[in-house]
Motif scaffolding. Structure first.
Motif, PDB file in Angstrom:
ATOM      1  N   TRP A  39      -5.152  55.581 -94.834  1.00 58.69           N
ATOM      2  CA  TRP A  39      -5.010  56.823 -93.734  1.00 58.69           C
ATOM      3  C   TRP A  39      -3.948  57.479 -93.701  1.00 58.69           C
ATOM      4  N   ASN A  40      -2.837  56.629 -93.565  1.00 61.02           N
ATOM      5  CA  ASN A  40      -1.694  57.244 -93.366  1.00 61.02           C
ATOM      6  C   ASN A  40      -1.048  58.027 -94.718  1.00 61.02           C
ATOM      7  N   ALA A  41      -1.343  57.295 -95.909  1.00 57.40           N
ATOM      8  CA  ALA A  41      -1.118  57.898 -97.307  1.00 57.40           C
ATOM      9  C   ALA A  41      -1.673  58.986 -97.475  1.00 57.40           C
ATOM     10  N   GLY A  42      -2.834  59.437 -96.854  1.00 59.39           N
ATOM     11  CA  GLY A  42      -3.540  60.705 -96.863  1.00 59.39           C
ATOM     12  C   GLY A  42      -3.151  61.681 -96.064  1.00 59.39           C
ATOM     13  N   ALA A  43      -2.121  61.626 -95.152  1.00 61.63           N
ATOM     14  CA  ALA A  43      -1.623  62.408 -94.015  1.00 61.63           C
ATOM     15  C   ALA A  43      -1.317  63.976 -94.629  1.00 61.63           C
ATOM     16  N   PHE A  44      -0.487  63.685 -95.871  1.00 66.07           N
ATOM     17  CA  PHE A  44       0.077  65.029 -96.113  1.00 66.07           C
ATOM     18  C   PHE A  44      -1.108  65.950 -96.958  1.00 66.07           C
ATOM     19  N   ASP A  45      -2.036  65.251 -97.582  1.00 65.72           N
ATOM     20  CA  ASP A  45      -3.201  65.822 -98.161  1.00 65.72           C
ATOM     21  C   ASP A  45      -3.935  66.568 -97.334  1.00 65.72           C
ATOM     22  N   ARG A  46      -4.521  65.707 -95.884  1.00 66.75           N
ATOM     23  CA  ARG A  46      -5.253  66.323 -94.843  1.00 66.75           C
ATOM     24  C   ARG A  46      -4.482  67.551 -94.370  1.00 66.75           C
ATOM     25  N   ALA A  47      -3.099  67.396 -94.115  1.00 61.90           N
ATOM     26  CA  ALA A  47      -2.521  68.675 -93.488  1.00 61.90           C
ATOM     27  C   ALA A  47      -2.744  69.946 -94.276  1.00 61.90           C
ATOM     28  N   MET A  48      -2.289  69.642 -95.756  1.00 64.75           N
ATOM     29  CA  MET A  48      -2.355  70.604 -96.438  1.00 64.75           C
ATOM     30  C   MET A  48      -3.648  71.277 -96.420  1.00 64.75           C
ATOM     31  N   ALA A  49      -4.507  70.599 -96.545  1.00 64.93           N
ATOM     32  CA  ALA A  49      -6.375  71.109 -96.618  1.00 64.93           C
ATOM     33  C   ALA A  49      -6.394  72.042 -95.287  1.00 64.93           C
ATOM     34  N   ASP A  50      -5.929  71.375 -94.366  1.00 59.75           N
ATOM     35  CA  ASP A  50      -6.197  72.292 -92.783  1.00 59.75           C
ATOM     36  C   ASP A  50      -5.392  73.620 -93.114  1.00 59.75           C
ATOM     37  N   LEU A  51      -4.235  73.331 -93.687  1.00 58.60           N
ATOM     38  CA  LEU A  51      -3.415  74.591 -93.522  1.00 58.60           C
ATOM     39  C   LEU A  51      -4.085  75.606 -94.637  1.00 58.60           C
ATOM     40  N   ARG A  52      -4.551  75.369 -95.728  1.00 52.06           N
ATOM     41  CA  ARG A  52      -5.212  75.812 -96.874  1.00 52.06           C
ATOM     42  C   ARG A  52      -6.451  76.928 -96.147  1.00 52.06           C
ATOM     43  N   GLN A  53      -6.931  76.017 -95.361  1.00 51.71           N
ATOM     44  CA  GLN A  53      -8.213  76.445 -94.905  1.00 51.71           C
ATOM     45  C   GLN A  53      -7.953  77.573 -93.740  1.00 51.71           C
ATOM     46  N   ARG A  54      -6.898  77.164 -93.100  1.00 47.53           N
ATOM     47  CA  ARG A  54      -6.622  78.284 -91.998  1.00 47.53           C
ATOM     48  C   ARG A  54      -6.122  79.732 -92.884  1.00 47.53           C
ATOM     49  N   ARG A  55      -5.305  79.375 -93.824  1.00 44.45           N
ATOM     50  CA  ARG A  55      -4.956  80.632 -94.586  1.00 44.45           C
ATOM     51  C   ARG A  55      -5.862  81.239 -95.250  1.00 44.45           C
TER      52      ARG A  55
END
Lengths: 95, 199
Positions: free
Chosen positions: A28-44
């Motif tokens: 879960w911790n290893a995927g933190a960056f990918d999840r944050a980027m996915a949320d950022l792209r979604q908002r963008r």
């Protein structure tokens, strides 16, 4: 005491279960960056979609709107950590 | 003797109540209250439908999601293949952001992974949690795949309300014997799950 609840009763975790949870948390911790980027792209993408109608072929984008949309497209550039992603500030939409 | 009907104005002088009031075909099967618990598990039986209510599910870790999985071997393994969809709506406290989106990071395609019931993370501040419900249909069937439909609202850690709509099916014709709920990371610090069976 690490435990789970089974049918309402508290049950102590086995060594295998504790190890499995540790592995799960590591993943879960290893995927933190990918999840944050996915949320950022979604908002963008949401913000881009809100101004897509202005970019149709029968309309000329203002310079301010062109810049705004390009800044949205570039917003993921150079981000390498969760902290950087969380610190992103979206550009202000032109009037 | 069963109690058929209760009227609010008939309970003024009631000092005790023994027995149980029937909810018709909906039966409280079990419940569990988390207290820094790694997971919450329930046996599934032969009810045609199960409905789980989640009340203030509060994670120990900030920004994690409530998830679930099934077992077909009496809880030895929670790894049933599932295919699902997930969409959501959100709105922030500042009234500057809204959306209605499909969430491709929270759906499953023939995966044995845990199915998220929330997305973008439940906050772990004292006033943050997730509440909602999950339906499981005919888990003991040995003919059909097993459908599930969820609906939860939660407080995202950056002050958003997020309305979650997970749904799908466990792609097995084996009977589902157990269900397990856990956070995507860390313990369930607090919260109650009520399990009802419907005939």
């Amino acid at each position: 005491m690490p435990h789970k609840i089974v049918n309402g009763q508290q049950v102590e975790l086995t060594a295998d279960e504790i190890a499995a949870i540790a592995a799960q948390e590591q993943a879960w911790n290893a995927g933190a960056f990918d999840r944050a980027m996915a949320d950022l792209r979604q908002r963008r993408n949401q913000l881009l979609a809100e101004t897509d109608y202005l970019a149709l072929s029968d309309n000329t984008l203002s310079a301010e709107m062109t810049t705004y949309r390009q800044e949205l497209r570039d917003i993921t550039n150079g981000l390498t950590t969760v902290e950087e992603v969380n610190a992103v500030v979206f550009p202000t939409k032109p009037e | 003797m069963s109690l058929i009907k209760l009227r609010n104005n008939a309970l003024d002088n009631l000092t005790s109540f023994e027995g149980s009031a029937s909810l018709g075909d909906m039966v409280l099967v079990s419940s569990a209250t988390a207290s820094s618990s790694a997971s919450i598990e329930f046996d599934l039986g032969s009810y045609k439908e199960y409905k789980f209510f989640f009340v203030n599910m509060h994670p120990a870790t900030d920004n994690v999601d409530l998830t679930f999985n099934f077992s077909t071997d009496n809880g030895s393994n929670y790894n049933v293949t599932k295919t699902s969809t997930f969409f959501f709506a959100f709105h922030n406290e500042a009234n500057t952001a809204t959306a209605l989106n499909y969430e491709a990071n929270s759906d499953l395609a023939q995966s044995t992974a845990f199915q998220p019931l929330t997305k973008s993370g439940i906050g772990n501040a004292n006033d943050e949690s997730a509440s909602g419900f999950l339906h499981i249909f005919n888990p003991s069937s040995t003919t059909y795949v097993k459908h599930f439909i969820g609906r939860l609202n939660h407080y995202v850690d950056n002050n958003f309300t997020l309305d979650n709509f997970p749904a799908g099916y466990a792609n097995t014709t084996s009977a589902l014997t157990n269900i397990k709920f856990q956070m995507s990371s860390g313990n369930i610090d607090d919260g109650k799950i009520l399990m009802f069976g419907l005939n």
